[in-house]
Write an enzyme that holds these catalytic residues in place. Sequence first.
Site, PDB file in Angstrom:
ATOM      1  CG  ASP A 255      -2.131   0.910   1.039  1.00  0.00           C
ATOM      2  OD1 ASP A 255      -2.241   1.576  -0.012  1.00  0.00           O
ATOM      3  OD2 ASP A 255      -2.935   1.011   1.967  1.00  0.00           O
ATOM      4  CG  ASP A 259      -1.923   6.338   3.972  1.00  0.00           C
ATOM      5  OD1 ASP A 259      -1.153   6.586   3.025  1.00  0.00           O
ATOM      6  OD2 ASP A 259      -2.906   5.587   3.870  1.00  0.00           O
ATOM      7  NE  ARG A 314      -2.135   7.622  -4.227  1.00  0.00           N
ATOM      8  CZ  ARG A 314      -3.009   6.760  -3.737  1.00  0.00           C
ATOM      9  NH1 ARG A 314      -2.805   6.247  -2.522  1.00  0.00           N
ATOM     10  NH2 ARG A 314      -4.068   6.392  -4.412  1.00  0.00           N
TER      11      ARG A 314
END
Length: 436
Positions: A255, A259, A314
Amino acid sequence: MRISMCHGRVIASLVGCTALALALTSTTAQAHPRSLARETLGAGDGWASYGTGTSGGAAATPDHVYTVSNWADFKAALAAGGTAPKVIRVKGTIDANAEGCDSFAAPGYDFAQYLATYDPAVWGYDQNLDNEPADSPEGLRRVSAANQNIAIKAFVPANTTIIGIGRNAGFKGASLQITAVDNVIVRNLAFESPLDCFPQWDPTDGDTGNWNSEYDSAVIYGSTHVWLDHNTFTDGDHPDSSLPTYYGRIFEQHDGELDIVKGADYVTASWNVFTDHDKTILIGNSDSAATAAVDRGHLKVTLHHNLFSNLVERAPRVRFGQVDSYNNHFVAEPGYGYSYGIGKESQLVAEHNAFTVPAGISEATILKKWSEAPLTADDNYVNGELTDLIAVHNAGVPSEILQSGAGWTPTLRTKIDPARAVPFVVDRNAGAGRLR
């Protein structure tokens, strides 16, 4: 770590109830009055310095300073003493999945049977697997995934400093959870991305389905005043190129690397290396109304003097947050998608950064527009040349015009290095193992 997922057994607990004293070594504060373990974030150093600032476990008493070298001891140290200030010194590389993926597998789980049952030639692409019963291959996968979830996540309490000792300290296969707490410091650690042992097949994801995975190396979820400094985040020995393909889709086991979500606030990430990964940093995880109600007015993050290399996307992707990104070095390589993702109601300021972009990759792709949200992008250099990132994006991607002007001016900055010097300064000083 070898990935083998058939006919495993469930491990009841990785930590157990062994006495903390057998695993942890106390260190006196008096012996290290000015040690790295007790350093605090300096005034004005990004959003994490706002208000009360970030001191982590600097005030820890001698009985709340621990040295750990394995996963069980690390989790025990996190649990000891509640939210009293603590310092956890990490020695060597700690593997959260040392027993391998079979150790998490539910009795009867068979990956070959899973593949045979949900083969699109049999199952099709019209229905997902959410309603599959508990005794189905998907039901057994869910149990196996839950076992891994419990085992590899470590929850960090408030008022904690976690710091690597020496050049080779860090974690493999671990997911650090900084959830609904205040005042945390994480420094000088190398994180090898955790592998999801049991990704879920979703035939309805896109036209030809997708494998979806869990687990980020670090998650800041609803927490405040967090400083991440001189860490390295990487896929290490398990890059995406090493992963197999099933049903014509990569068996995605990664993933994100970091985050920052669910109303998290006042975060500074400085002098880190983010490398060899696809989906790198996510700030704000959804456009939904429910997420907006939580995130709007929060997600204040500073990124400075970080090295972003060999990534796909990202770095970061932003929703809602006031994000200040300055003096970072971005190195694009084959497979590069974009660096900054401009998402819903984001207020990104990207200044004084350097980009190294090889031939064949357009500088217009440095920015990626996901939603209508103006940004500030001044004094950035691409291959040593001053470049207006918004102008080159709009010229190269005229269907996705970006507007200039984030609507705020960052003030919480320490020394700003000249953008042209950033590759030299950052590449030689960022990442784990640099602190002494």
